[in-house]
Design an enzyme around this catalytic site. Sequence first.
Site, PDB file in Angstrom:
ATOM      1  N   ARG A 117      12.862   4.194  -0.918  1.00 15.09           N
ATOM      2  CA  ARG A 117      12.821   2.740  -1.043  1.00 15.09           C
ATOM      3  C   ARG A 117      12.981   2.323  -2.493  1.00 15.09           C
ATOM      4  NH1 ARG A 117       8.657   3.950   1.907  1.00 15.09           N
ATOM      5  NH2 ARG A 117       7.166   3.187   0.367  1.00 15.09           N
ATOM      6  N   LYS A 182       0.989  11.860  -0.944  1.00 10.91           N
ATOM      7  CA  LYS A 182       2.098  11.485  -0.047  1.00 10.91           C
ATOM      8  C   LYS A 182       2.666  12.701   0.692  1.00 10.91           C
ATOM      9  CE  LYS A 182       6.371   8.814   0.023  1.00 10.91           C
ATOM     10  NZ  LYS A 182       6.946   7.556  -0.415  1.00 10.91           N
ATOM     11  N   ARG A 318      -7.419   0.399  -6.348  1.00 13.45           N
ATOM     12  CA  ARG A 318      -7.875  -0.462  -7.433  1.00 13.45           C
ATOM     13  C   ARG A 318      -8.397   0.420  -8.584  1.00 13.45           C
ATOM     14  NH1 ARG A 318     -12.485  -4.740  -6.219  1.00 13.45           N
ATOM     15  NH2 ARG A 318     -11.003  -5.568  -4.750  1.00 13.45           N
TER      16      ARG A 318
END
Length: 321
Positions: A117, A182, A318
């Site tokens: 992507r 991933k 975060r």
Amino acid sequence: MKKEPTTKLAILHRLADGQFHSGEALGQALGVSRAAVAKHIKSLKDWGLEIYRVQGKGYCLDKPMQLLDGDKIVSNLGRVDVFAEIDSTNQYLLDHVPELEQGSVCLAEYQAAGRGRRGRKWVSPFGHNLYLSMYWNLSAGLGAAMGLSLAIGIATVEALEKLDIHGVKLKWPNDLYYQDKKLAGVLVELSGQTGGVADVVIGMGMNIAISEQDSQAITQPWTCVQDIVAERDIDRNQLASALIESWHQTLVEYEVSGLSSFLTRWQRLDNYFGRPVRLIMGEQQHQGVMKGINEQGAVLLENEQGTQAFFGGEISMRGAD
Ligand code: BTN
């Protein structure tokens, strides 16, 4: 149909057993000279394969390998094209849309121009991963394309679980994760839209067994199926068959009911559900606690302003970069 380099592949099929094969024996078996064998060995190395030559013994792969085999990839659901080398399995299907039937599949051992992507490259070394694309004529049209990668992610994890590969999670909107690293990514591409019906190609790259050398080109924390199952060998043909079947079934279901039947399935598998995250949208960032997805496929973040739905951006932990 793409033409495959047959002698080169025939040599590889012989070397796949991980044993030594002399240049002379290979040449005789395939009706070519020893010099031609040496030339093909060199071009096999260009695919990233490690092949050793030992004086008096011949050529040998660094380890045995199981090759993709179209005859073993069972799909009575559509055409399956398997290539040793291709630019991109997604591009192949996009280029052949008029000849394809619903659920047609393309797989390759190596992608010279695999893409991810946001214009990123998808590192696609030979023979150890899965590069799989499926064509789908989406009657619900362009608007439904957004939720596709979510449904496909769920279908993929459920197929892995059936093969006893557990613990894989989803990262909105297109990634499969294992222990925060991933494992696979999905890329949905659109070929066109005719009268409200959209032609889409759904591609997935899944790391199965990446070597240290190949991993150097990957720019984020990664893992592979072999690391999850450790001692068990992965049969890529069986895995590909399971994914094809699960994707097909899921796409039919998605066409009928959209994402509504997937919301609770997503929640079980959401890697970040209940965790504080940042959503990065270009220059903008939103912080909140991950609350899953809605029926349109938007991600839900809860913060002081309440629960907000976002359609774009990338999730990041975060505090992490
Ligand atoms: C991503 O995470 O960025 C998505 C990666 C998608 C890679 C797959 S590999 C099979 C198909 N062919 C491609 O060129 N890309 C997809």
